[in-house]
Design an enzyme around this catalytic site. Sequence first.
Site, PDB file in Angstrom:
ATOM      1  CG  PHE A  89      28.119  63.370  17.482  1.00 12.93           C
ATOM      2  CD1 PHE A  89      29.053  64.392  17.372  1.00 12.93           C
ATOM      3  CD2 PHE A  89      28.567  62.099  17.798  1.00 12.93           C
ATOM      4  CE1 PHE A  89      30.408  64.157  17.594  1.00 12.93           C
ATOM      5  CE2 PHE A  89      29.923  61.855  18.023  1.00 12.93           C
ATOM      6  CZ  PHE A  89      30.838  62.892  17.923  1.00 12.93           C
ATOM      7  CG  ASP A 129      25.214  57.089  13.770  1.00 15.11           C
ATOM      8  OD1 ASP A 129      25.367  56.184  14.613  1.00 15.11           O
ATOM      9  OD2 ASP A 129      25.989  58.053  13.663  1.00 15.11           O
ATOM     10  CE  LYS A 148      29.396  56.536  21.660  1.00 14.95           C
ATOM     11  NZ  LYS A 148      28.947  57.445  20.627  1.00 14.95           N
TER      12      LYS A 148
END
Length: 401
Positions: A135, A219, A248
């Site tokens: 993702f 990532d 985040k």
Amino acid sequence: MNAWQQRSGATMMRTFGRPLALLVRGEGARVWDADGVEYLDFLAGIAVNALGHAHPVFVEAIARQAATLAHVSNYFATPPQLELAERLTRLAATGSGGRVFFGNSGAEANEAAFKLARLNGGTARPRILALTDSFHGRTIGSLALTGKAHMREPFEPLPGGVEHIDSTLEALETAIDESVAALFVEPIKGEAGVLPLPEGYLKGARELTERHGALLVVDEIQTGAGRTGEWFGFQHADIRPDAITVAKGIGGGVPIGALVTFGRASELFTVGQHGSTFGGNPLATATANAVLGEIESAGLVRNAVERGAQLRDIVRGYASPHIEGVRGQGLLLGIALTEPRAQELAAAALANGLIVNAANESTIRIAPPLIIGEVELAEFERRFARALACLDHGTQTESDR
Ligand SMILES: *Cc1c(COP(=O)(O)O)cnc(C)c1O
């Protein structure tokens, strides 16, 4: 349906499911809904609220910066922006300095990384590799990188050249050659169900990408900011990637994302090739500095290691027939269930005052704030035990809500 559910149903885009509660306030690892019901938040806004809710350091940083200088434009530099760029490259500790491009989200960080990959070799390297089930975000470029067909397919055609391969070194070895511009990987696939890469994968991937001149882009959007017990997930593998993407947890709740490059990858972008109006603004970067500074000075990376180990022990200690095992690192954990009942269990947890989430149909993801201590762990143990008991009685299902 009550009034706020009706309003939500009438006016919000149908991209998310029905909201689980109307939250109005938070403090530490707890949040409260509009009826005054308290919940222990072991999801932390999906690995975002690193310091929990309403942490005084976070609050003070935002208030002070808003009262000083909230936004300028990228025609100008600001002290918080420079400090955060220096901080991120220092924490990455690759020994090669680095450069930072700021955006406002994870997807934007990956968009920047996608463009970076295109600059590595141009049309001579048309291929980009990413992993099955990965993702990387929902915007068109980051979606092209995402290895979940059901998310991609309604939006095809997507930017070309991305191929999804299995998460094994054999698959990478077969796929990679001089036509590959970059490999994108998550150290732990959070959205796929907290799935770690196979042992030795990052090290092997570093060797293979280096040999073929491809960039290794890690990532770190979910795994960064100390969550896994190192500042960034790649540091467990002792490698130097060409680039990482972060978002985040680094902002602790303010929208921020960044692409951080090392070595020759720092020389690829030139003036005018990328930009963002909000990216790197002083409000977001001052807050991220305060959040990362607090993680550092309060020893919260170490806390992630210790509390993570305790949480594993708690989960193992249930000896529940519903639990198969626990995966992940630090405070990014996946509780693997013996049956595909994760939705039901997450709903039962919520009904018992505990926020966790179903990362896939048979995995519960927990990603609590990094500040949790004994009190929160004990509360988690009690509430999750009650939720597990509901699975036996079938008292709480998704359709009841
Ligand atoms: C959340 C996430 C993203 C997307 O971040 P957004 O801020 O939602 O755009 C990308 N990659 C990973 C690994 C993530 O966990």
